[in-house]
Write an enzyme that holds these catalytic residues in place. Structure first.
Site, mmCIF file in Angstrom:
data_model
loop_
_atom_site.group_PDB
_atom_site.id
_atom_site.type_symbol
_atom_site.label_atom_id
_atom_site.label_comp_id
_atom_site.label_asym_id
_atom_site.label_seq_id
_atom_site.Cartn_x
_atom_site.Cartn_y
_atom_site.Cartn_z
ATOM 1 N N LEU A 1 0.817 -1.224 0.000
ATOM 2 C CA LEU A 1 0.000 0.000 0.000
ATOM 3 C C LEU A 1 0.845 1.265 0.000
ATOM 4 O O LEU A 1 0.375 2.334 -0.395
ATOM 5 C CB LEU A 1 -0.926 0.003 1.227
ATOM 6 N N GLY B 1 -6.502 -3.271 4.500
ATOM 7 C CA GLY B 1 -5.056 -3.518 4.594
ATOM 8 C C GLY B 1 -4.364 -2.505 5.478
ATOM 9 O O GLY B 1 -4.836 -1.377 5.656
ATOM 10 N N GLY B 2 -3.218 -2.898 6.013
ATOM 11 C CA GLY B 2 -2.387 -1.980 6.786
ATOM 12 C C GLY B 2 -1.950 -2.591 8.096
ATOM 13 O O GLY B 2 -2.283 -3.740 8.409
ATOM 14 N N SER C 1 -2.254 -3.232 11.843
ATOM 15 C CA SER C 1 -3.519 -3.308 12.579
ATOM 16 C C SER C 1 -3.349 -3.218 14.097
ATOM 17 O O SER C 1 -4.320 -3.433 14.827
ATOM 18 C CB SER C 1 -4.244 -4.603 12.221
ATOM 19 N N SER D 1 -11.151 2.172 13.268
ATOM 20 C CA SER D 1 -10.978 1.410 14.510
ATOM 21 C C SER D 1 -11.483 2.188 15.710
ATOM 22 O O SER D 1 -11.460 3.433 15.736
ATOM 23 C CB SER D 1 -9.489 1.098 14.695
ATOM 24 N N TYR E 1 -1.285 4.221 15.797
ATOM 25 C CA TYR E 1 -2.244 3.432 15.005
ATOM 26 C C TYR E 1 -3.621 4.128 14.969
ATOM 27 O O TYR E 1 -4.215 4.313 13.893
ATOM 28 C CB TYR E 1 -2.343 2.031 15.609
HETATM 29 P P1 NAI Z 1 -4.452 -8.153 10.185
HETATM 30 O O1 NAI Z 1 -3.197 -7.544 10.707
HETATM 31 O O2 NAI Z 1 -4.679 -9.603 10.428
HETATM 32 O O3 NAI Z 1 -4.579 -7.871 8.618
HETATM 33 C C1 NAI Z 1 -4.057 -6.719 7.998
HETATM 34 C C2 NAI Z 1 -3.441 -7.133 6.690
HETATM 35 O O4 NAI Z 1 -2.867 -5.959 6.085
HETATM 36 C C3 NAI Z 1 -2.311 -8.171 6.853
HETATM 37 O O5 NAI Z 1 -2.579 -9.325 6.083
HETATM 38 C C4 NAI Z 1 -1.068 -7.448 6.377
HETATM 39 O O6 NAI Z 1 -0.159 -8.272 5.661
HETATM 40 C C5 NAI Z 1 -1.650 -6.362 5.465
HETATM 41 N N1 NAI Z 1 -0.719 -5.243 5.350
HETATM 42 C C6 NAI Z 1 0.057 -4.678 6.315
HETATM 43 N N2 NAI Z 1 0.851 -3.730 5.787
HETATM 44 C C7 NAI Z 1 0.563 -3.684 4.456
HETATM 45 C C8 NAI Z 1 1.070 -2.927 3.368
HETATM 46 N N3 NAI Z 1 2.044 -2.019 3.550
HETATM 47 N N4 NAI Z 1 0.565 -3.158 2.156
HETATM 48 C C9 NAI Z 1 -0.415 -4.075 1.954
HETATM 49 N N5 NAI Z 1 -0.919 -4.837 2.935
HETATM 50 C C10 NAI Z 1 -0.437 -4.647 4.181
HETATM 51 O O7 NAI Z 1 -5.664 -7.288 10.805
HETATM 52 P P2 NAI Z 1 -7.213 -7.640 10.855
HETATM 53 O O8 NAI Z 1 -7.571 -7.967 12.242
HETATM 54 O O9 NAI Z 1 -7.571 -8.564 9.770
HETATM 55 O O10 NAI Z 1 -7.854 -6.200 10.554
HETATM 56 C C11 NAI Z 1 -8.169 -5.798 9.242
HETATM 57 C C12 NAI Z 1 -8.407 -4.299 9.232
HETATM 58 O O11 NAI Z 1 -9.428 -3.974 10.153
HETATM 59 C C13 NAI Z 1 -7.177 -3.493 9.635
HETATM 60 O O12 NAI Z 1 -7.132 -2.306 8.874
HETATM 61 C C14 NAI Z 1 -7.448 -3.157 11.084
HETATM 62 O O13 NAI Z 1 -6.803 -1.948 11.460
HETATM 63 C C15 NAI Z 1 -8.959 -3.033 11.097
HETATM 64 N N6 NAI Z 1 -9.524 -3.320 12.398
HETATM 65 C C16 NAI Z 1 -9.565 -4.613 12.862
HETATM 66 C C17 NAI Z 1 -10.098 -4.877 14.087
HETATM 67 C C18 NAI Z 1 -10.254 -6.276 14.604
HETATM 68 O O14 NAI Z 1 -10.766 -6.426 15.712
HETATM 69 N N7 NAI Z 1 -9.845 -7.327 13.868
HETATM 70 C C19 NAI Z 1 -10.572 -3.796 14.978
HETATM 71 C C20 NAI Z 1 -10.459 -2.482 14.387
HETATM 72 C C21 NAI Z 1 -9.956 -2.262 13.140
HETATM 73 C C1 15L Z 2 -7.968 -2.957 16.568
HETATM 74 O O1 15L Z 2 -8.041 -1.899 15.957
HETATM 75 C C2 15L Z 2 -7.016 -4.008 16.187
HETATM 76 O O2 15L Z 2 -6.826 -4.058 14.782
HETATM 77 C C3 15L Z 2 -7.417 -5.380 16.702
HETATM 78 O O3 15L Z 2 -6.302 -6.253 16.569
HETATM 79 C C4 15L Z 2 -7.858 -5.304 18.150
HETATM 80 O O4 15L Z 2 -6.785 -4.873 18.951
HETATM 81 C C5 15L Z 2 -9.002 -4.329 18.268
HETATM 82 O O5 15L Z 2 -8.672 -3.065 17.708
HETATM 83 C C6 15L Z 2 -9.438 -4.104 19.718
HETATM 84 O O6 15L Z 2 -9.448 -2.957 20.151
HETATM 85 O O7 15L Z 2 -9.805 -5.081 20.370
#
Ligand code: NAI
Ligand code: 15L
Length: 274
Positions: A61, A81-82, A84, A120, A145
């Site tokens: 990205l 993406g990004g 997290s 988030s 973040y």
């Molecule tokens: P994750 O960390 O498992 O997935 C994020 C993906 O983004 C990873 O596969 C990683 O390789 C990719 N990534 C990181 N840097 C990158 C770059 N420079 N270019 C392209 N790809 C890149 O996180 P998760 O849990 O799947 O979350 C997905 C999205 O939702 C994130 O943006 C996260 O901030 C947001 N989010 C997730 C929450 C949760 O509870 N799972 C809560 C709040 C927000």
């Molecule tokens: C987020 O934004 C993170 O991506 C996830 O890994 C959790 O930490 C979540 O918030 C949370 O607040 O539980």
């Protein structure tokens, strides 16, 4: 043979960034009904490789030109993406801050009119857990973040006002298979409810830039989510079914940020000295 043609899906091509991540893997399956082709992208390797009705594009990205190519030919973007979690600012900068700019700039140049942005709860993480917020409450980011997600929401707002690109920014609480601690009893978002909210965010007309909370129908939620209701979101799941399991875990100390702040432990991460 008299075979009935399958109904046409609502989108021709949807782009999902972060497709190799925790939520990306779930959405890769649950978004299938919504697009003829899902374009899946991540900086990391995608496993399994592209299946039927899928395209896999490896892309950083932080690379503006690569993101420009990535976005060509898509009808809408789900930007997941990004980085997290909390990390040093320099790591957040390329993936999240430059990354979200590259996504919107590519959307503008390719005429993409709808983005769903995975924001988030860490945008408002420095509020305490006894404070009730809505999506218009002033932001209080709890980390670099959280700041990057706050910037992403501002980017979405600007690209709507300036270029008419519509976005739903979803301040996701905690989206995992199950709530993992007491704080997540309030912040949990089931995968089913996440998918429903994405459907609302993709289909509802005239959203401009709308900020909603991504949270299930839990007891003791800290967020008034009427703007999500206005999109038609009606969560079906609740963390309550996990209460006994979660309350069997050790209780954090009274001064532990996990018991005080909406953002939990994120408020106490850093500093990152060289
Ligand atoms: P994750 O960390 O498992 O997935 C994020 C993906 O983004 C990873 O596969 C990683 O390789 C990719 N990534 C990181 N840097 C990158 C770059 N420079 N270019 C392209 N790809 C890149 O996180 P998760 O849990 O799947 O979350 C997905 C999205 O939702 C994130 O943006 C996260 O901030 C947001 N989010 C997730 C929450 C949760 O509870 N799972 C809560 C709040 C927000
Ligand atoms: C987020 O934004 C993170 O991506 C996830 O890994 C959790 O930490 C979540 O918030 C949370 O607040 O539980």
């Amino acid at each position: 043979m008299n075979s009935t043609p399958s109904p046409r899906k609502p989108f021709n091509r949807l782009l999902l960034t972060g497709a190799a991540g925790g939520l990306g893997k779930v959405l890769r399956e649950s978004l299938r009904p919504y697009a003829e082709v899902l374009r899946l992208s991540d900086i990391g390797e995608m496993a399994p490789a592209a299946g039927p009705e899928e395209e896999v594009v490896r892309c950083d990205l932080a690379d503006k030109q690569a993101v420009h190519q990535l976005v060509e030919g898509v009808d809408a973007i789900l930007h997941f993406g990004g980085v997290s979690v909390e990390r040093p600012f320099e790591e957040i900068l390329g993936a999240n801050i430059c990354g979200v700019f590259h996504i919107y700039e590519a959307a503008r140049r390719h005429g993409v009119k709808r983005v769903v942005f995975a924001s988030s709860n860490h945008v408002i993480g420095f509020y305490q857990q006894d404070q009730k917020l809505d999506a218009h409450s002033p932001r209080r980011p709890d980390s670099y973040y959280g700041l990057s997600k706050s910037y992403g929401e501002d980017m979405a707002s600007f690209y709507f006002d300036r270029y008419g690109i519509e976005t739903v920014s979803i301040r996701i609480g905690s989206s995992f298979a199950e709530p993992q601690n007491r704080r997540m009893m309030s912040t949990w978002l089931s995968f089913g409810d996440l998918t429903q909210l994405l459907e609302c965010a993709l289909y509802t007309p005239n959203v401009g830039h709308t900020v909603v909370y991504g949270v299930s129908d839990n007891h003791n939620v800290w967020w008034d989510n009427h703007l999500a209701s206005a999109l038609g979101y009606a969560p079906r799941d609740s963390s309550e079914v996990f209460r006994a399991k979660v309350e069997a875990l050790p209780l954090p100390a009274a001064d532990d940020p996990a018991r005080i702040y909406q953002g939990g432990a994120f408020v106490a991460s850093g500093p990152f000295d060289d």
